[in-house]
Design an enzyme around this catalytic site. Structure first.
Site, mmCIF file in Angstrom:
data_model
loop_
_atom_site.group_PDB
_atom_site.id
_atom_site.type_symbol
_atom_site.label_atom_id
_atom_site.label_comp_id
_atom_site.label_asym_id
_atom_site.label_seq_id
_atom_site.Cartn_x
_atom_site.Cartn_y
_atom_site.Cartn_z
ATOM 1 C CE LYS A 208 85.159 14.151 -42.778
ATOM 2 N NZ LYS A 208 85.074 12.746 -43.136
ATOM 3 C CB SER B 235 81.438 12.741 -44.020
ATOM 4 O OG SER B 235 82.517 12.232 -44.765
#
Length: 194
Positions: free
Chosen positions: A151, A114
């Site tokens: 993230k 990701s």
């Protein structure tokens, strides 16, 4: 080689020393580890000293001195457990000073793609500085319910977006009024695994 319980005692000593800016007493170790007596703590501390994990300074109640045992590498984080829980530590990694702008508190093994467009690949070791706060645009380690994720952080009022750096992954939207989010740390560097 430390036993599992000795590793837990060493981690308790290290965490106590970091949070209190001084090492714990035997009584504090016994209480914190759930031992029935200070003697049990004394036995573990002496074993740690014999194995070279700590140094003891005689004649003082806070006479434990940590040796530089390296930075813990956190593997798969057990659901609900603190990131730096003993069962999550795979090993400790020695680093040279000045390698990062900020000295990391731990390395986290990255799982998944990701964050690949930010240069953080599956299997990399992410250097993390413990922090419960972050600014927009920083890459963070966050705990969302029982999951831990890496993230980019973006906050607007009560709304937080955890942004992946891979178009195949949608941002994670969090409403702080209804969903808990804990910032565990900020990324300060990465080691590539080959």
């Amino acid at each position: 080689m430390l036993t599992r319980r000795q590793t837990e005692v060493l981690d308790f000593i290290r965490q106590f020393a970091e949070s209190e800016s001084m090492p714990p007493t035997l009584h504090e170790i016994a209480k914190g580890m759930g031992f029935s007596s200070d003697n049990a703590a004394r036995d573990h501390v002496r074993a740690l000293a014999r194995k070279g994990a700590i140094d003891l300074v005689e004649g003082t109640s806070r006479g434990i001195r940590l040796r530089d045992a390296g930075i813990p590498l956190i593997g798969r984080v057990a659901a609900g457990s603190p990131i730096l829980a003993a069962e999550n530590v795979e090993k400790r990694i020695q680093t040279q000073g000045g390698l990062f702008n900020e000295q990391p508190d731990y390395f986290l093994r990255v799982v998944g793609e990701s964050m690949r467009d930010a240069g953080i690949m599956d299997g990399d070791l992410l250097a993390v500085k413990k922090s419960h706060e972050a600014r927009n645009g920083q890459i963070i380690v966050a705990r969302l319910d029982e999951d831990v994720t890496v993230k980019e952080f973006e906050r607007r009022g009560r709304q937080v977006r955890l942004i992946a750096h891979n178009p195949e992954f949608a941002p994670i939207e969090v409403d702080l009024a209804t969903q808990p989010l804990a910032i565990e740390g900020r990324a300060v560097g990465v080691f590539r695994s080959y």
